[in-house]
Design a protein around this motif. Structure first.
Motif, PDB file in Angstrom:
ATOM      1  N   THR A  36       0.811  -1.213   0.000  1.00 21.32           N
ATOM      2  CA  THR A  36       0.000   0.000   0.000  1.00 21.32           C
ATOM      3  C   THR A  36       0.848   1.268   0.000  1.00 21.32           C
ATOM      4  OG1 THR A  36      -1.847  -1.091   1.111  1.00 21.32           O
ATOM      5  CG2 THR A  36      -1.748   1.304   1.263  1.00 21.32           C
ATOM      6  N   HIS A  37       1.824   1.345   0.918  1.00 22.44           N
ATOM      7  CA  HIS A  37       2.636   2.558   1.033  1.00 22.44           C
ATOM      8  C   HIS A  37       3.518   2.748  -0.202  1.00 22.44           C
ATOM      9  CE1 HIS A  37       1.304   3.121   5.117  1.00 22.44           C
ATOM     10  NE2 HIS A  37       1.720   1.906   5.452  1.00 22.44           N
ATOM     11  N   HIS A  38       4.038   1.631  -0.720  1.00 20.74           N
ATOM     12  CA  HIS A  38       4.900   1.708  -1.900  1.00 20.74           C
ATOM     13  C   HIS A  38       4.101   2.229  -3.097  1.00 20.74           C
ATOM     14  CE1 HIS A  38       9.065   0.192  -2.791  1.00 20.74           C
ATOM     15  NE2 HIS A  38       8.692   0.664  -3.958  1.00 20.74           N
ATOM     16  N   SER A  39       2.920   1.644  -3.298  1.00 23.77           N
ATOM     17  CA  SER A  39       2.088   2.068  -4.426  1.00 23.77           C
ATOM     18  C   SER A  39       1.656   3.524  -4.294  1.00 23.77           C
ATOM     19  CB  SER A  39       0.862   1.159  -4.533  1.00 23.77           C
ATOM     20  OG  SER A  39       1.246  -0.165  -4.874  1.00 23.77           O
ATOM     21  N   ALA A  40       1.400   3.947  -3.062  1.00 24.10           N
ATOM     22  CA  ALA A  40       0.954   5.328  -2.837  1.00 24.10           C
ATOM     23  C   ALA A  40       2.014   6.343  -3.243  1.00 24.10           C
ATOM     24  CB  ALA A  40       0.588   5.514  -1.367  1.00 24.10           C
ATOM     25  N   VAL A 155      10.915  -1.890 -10.234  1.00 19.01           N
ATOM     26  CA  VAL A 155      11.729  -3.076  -9.976  1.00 19.01           C
ATOM     27  C   VAL A 155      12.453  -2.886  -8.643  1.00 19.01           C
ATOM     28  CG1 VAL A 155      12.036  -3.554 -12.428  1.00 19.01           C
ATOM     29  CG2 VAL A 155      13.729  -2.148 -11.250  1.00 19.01           C
ATOM     30  N   TRP A 156      12.703  -3.987  -7.957  1.00 21.95           N
ATOM     31  CA  TRP A 156      13.383  -3.900  -6.668  1.00 21.95           C
ATOM     32  C   TRP A 156      14.838  -3.497  -6.852  1.00 21.95           C
ATOM     33  CZ3 TRP A 156      10.109  -3.312  -3.124  1.00 21.95           C
ATOM     34  CH2 TRP A 156       8.936  -4.075  -3.051  1.00 21.95           C
ATOM     35  N   ARG A 157      15.346  -2.702  -5.924  1.00 20.93           N
ATOM     36  CA  ARG A 157      16.779  -2.443  -5.851  1.00 20.93           C
ATOM     37  C   ARG A 157      17.456  -3.650  -5.186  1.00 20.93           C
ATOM     38  NH1 ARG A 157      18.186   1.619  -2.734  1.00 20.93           N
ATOM     39  NH2 ARG A 157      19.978   2.273  -3.993  1.00 20.93           N
ATOM     40  N   GLN A 158      18.729  -3.537  -4.842  1.00 22.63           N
ATOM     41  CA  GLN A 158      19.470  -4.689  -4.321  1.00 22.63           C
ATOM     42  C   GLN A 158      18.844  -5.246  -3.045  1.00 22.63           C
ATOM     43  OE1 GLN A 158      21.817  -6.128  -5.918  1.00 22.63           O
ATOM     44  NE2 GLN A 158      22.746  -4.605  -7.277  1.00 22.63           N
ATOM     45  N   ILE A 159      19.113  -6.518  -2.775  1.00 15.03           N
ATOM     46  CA  ILE A 159      18.551  -7.152  -1.581  1.00 15.03           C
ATOM     47  C   ILE A 159      19.015  -6.431  -0.313  1.00 15.03           C
ATOM     48  CG2 ILE A 159      20.413  -8.870  -1.343  1.00 15.03           C
ATOM     49  CD1 ILE A 159      18.177 -10.881  -0.497  1.00 15.03           C
ATOM     50  N   GLU A 160      20.217  -5.860  -0.347  1.00 18.10           N
ATOM     51  CA  GLU A 160      20.711  -5.109   0.815  1.00 18.10           C
ATOM     52  C   GLU A 160      19.851  -3.882   1.102  1.00 18.10           C
ATOM     53  OE1 GLU A 160      23.868  -7.539  -0.975  1.00 18.10           O
ATOM     54  OE2 GLU A 160      22.546  -5.987  -1.801  1.00 18.10           O
ATOM     55  N   ASP A 161      19.152  -3.385   0.102  1.00 17.29           N
ATOM     56  CA  ASP A 161      18.272  -2.226   0.267  1.00 17.29           C
ATOM     57  C   ASP A 161      16.841  -2.634   0.614  1.00 17.29           C
ATOM     58  OD1 ASP A 161      20.324  -0.331  -0.578  1.00 17.29           O
ATOM     59  OD2 ASP A 161      20.036  -1.188  -2.578  1.00 17.29           O
ATOM     60  N   ILE A 216      12.535   4.803  -5.032  1.00 16.77           N
ATOM     61  CA  ILE A 216      11.311   4.836  -4.229  1.00 16.77           C
ATOM     62  C   ILE A 216      11.554   4.023  -2.958  1.00 16.77           C
ATOM     63  CG2 ILE A 216       8.857   4.299  -4.122  1.00 16.77           C
ATOM     64  CD1 ILE A 216       9.460   6.335  -6.272  1.00 16.77           C
ATOM     65  N   ASP A 217      11.480   4.661  -1.809  1.00 16.45           N
ATOM     66  CA  ASP A 217      11.605   3.990  -0.517  1.00 16.45           C
ATOM     67  C   ASP A 217      10.271   4.061   0.211  1.00 16.45           C
ATOM     68  OD1 ASP A 217      14.340   3.472  -0.896  1.00 16.45           O
ATOM     69  OD2 ASP A 217      14.888   5.442  -0.095  1.00 16.45           O
ATOM     70  N   SER A 279      12.793  -0.894  -0.986  1.00 19.63           N
ATOM     71  CA  SER A 279      13.333   0.119  -1.883  1.00 19.63           C
ATOM     72  C   SER A 279      13.297  -0.391  -3.321  1.00 19.63           C
ATOM     73  CB  SER A 279      14.775   0.454  -1.498  1.00 19.63           C
ATOM     74  OG  SER A 279      15.271   1.528  -2.269  1.00 19.63           O
ATOM     75  N   SER A 280      12.816   0.463  -4.227  1.00 20.78           N
ATOM     76  CA  SER A 280      12.703   0.067  -5.626  1.00 20.78           C
ATOM     77  C   SER A 280      13.198   1.183  -6.529  1.00 20.78           C
ATOM     78  CB  SER A 280      11.241  -0.255  -5.963  1.00 20.78           C
ATOM     79  OG  SER A 280      10.440   0.923  -5.928  1.00 20.78           O
TER      80      SER A 280
END
Length: 289
Positions: A36-40, A155-161, A216-217, A279-280
């Protein structure tokens, strides 16, 4: 009636339908509601306007396609494509309930689907990272666009993020070995498009111009409770892959793994549920025509 176009014969598609679809359905409340927050933070920034024709690639349960259909209004249209028809059935039912009639869902392989080059906008939220041939798929997505049309993928950033996936994997690897090279998978994986240089080159080879990246975080809910969050991690994502591929050893060590995951995730319990950072990249590019 569902429309199916060339979605068979791909080992990744078969893995999605045979292994992942039932698990995605079980955890739909996380895979849709948890974002929800990511899409917003993403949707208000999309270059979509009333009357546009839109393609939604890898649309899954259809929530993004329905949101786009509302954005373009009755004079616009949305074509939602996914390789898993069981996902699309959720979208069809929800669109009917919401009385959103300007949307069509098609089960198809995006790499080969015969798009009409008449769309203003092509969108994908976490759907492009699993293509068997990313360049071929991105090129075919471009074929859906009119000259000057825009493609935007999340798309997702690195797994560390992305500790919502990285932390559980770290925990489970203390108890189980990593998957072997022969492990079945859903494709290149959730972090296959994290490298901006690689993705830029893929897009350029696919014929796009004006490539842009925006970080996008956002917080992401991974379970309504600790038990729910642990079960989700053991079913899906990098931790779920480790657990699945370990087989009998995972069964033997199940209690210790669950205890370790509960301990690790306990610090992230909120009133909303178990919430970790994500994070994406919002990647945008243009079809020059």
């Amino acid at each position: 009636m569902a429309q199916t176009v060339g979605s068979g014969g791909n080992e990744y598609v078969e893995f999605w339908n045979e292994v992942l679809v039932p698990k995605f359905v079980r955890y739909k409340h996380i895979l849709v509601g948890g974002l929800t927050h990511h899409s917003a933070r993403i949707f208000p920034t999309l270059s979509v306007k009333e009357g546009d024709k839109v393609v939604d690639v890898g649309c899954g349960f259809g929530d993004t396609a329905i949101e786009l259909a509302r954005r373009v209004g009755p004079h616009g249209s949305v074509l939602g494509i996914d390789c898993c028809d069981e996902f699309l059935d959720f979208g069809r039912r929800e669109a009917d309930r919401a009385r959103v009639g300007n949307i069509r869902f098609v089960e198809a392989d995006v790499q080969t689907y015969p798009f009409e080059a008449a769309h203003d906008f092509c969108f994908s939220r976490f759907g492009t990272q699993f293509f068997e041939n990313p360049v071929a798929a991105l090129r075919n997505m471009r074929q859906s666009l009119r000259p000057g049309g825009t493609m935007t993928m999340i798309v997702w950033r690195q797994i560390e993020d992305n500790p919502w996936l990285g932390l559980p994997k770290e925990v489970i690897l203390r108890h189980l070995p990593p998957p072997g090279d022969d492990a079945r998978s859903c494709g290149p994986g959730p972090f296959s498009m994290a490298n901006t240089d690689v993705v830029t080159k893929q897009l350029e080879i696919a014929g796009y111009t004006d490539v842009e990246f925006e970080r996008i975080d956002a917080p992401l809910m991974v379970g309504t409770s600790l038990d729910d969050a642990v079960a989700f991690q053991l079913a899906l994502g990098p931790a779920g892959e480790v657990y699945r591929e370990a087989g009998e050893l995972a069964t033997q060590r199940h209690a210790a793994i669950v205890d370790a995951l509960q301990t690790a995730l306990a610090d992230y319990v909120t009133d909303e549920g178990v919430v970790l950072d994500s994070s994406s990249w919002k990647v945008s590019a243009r079809n020059p025509g």
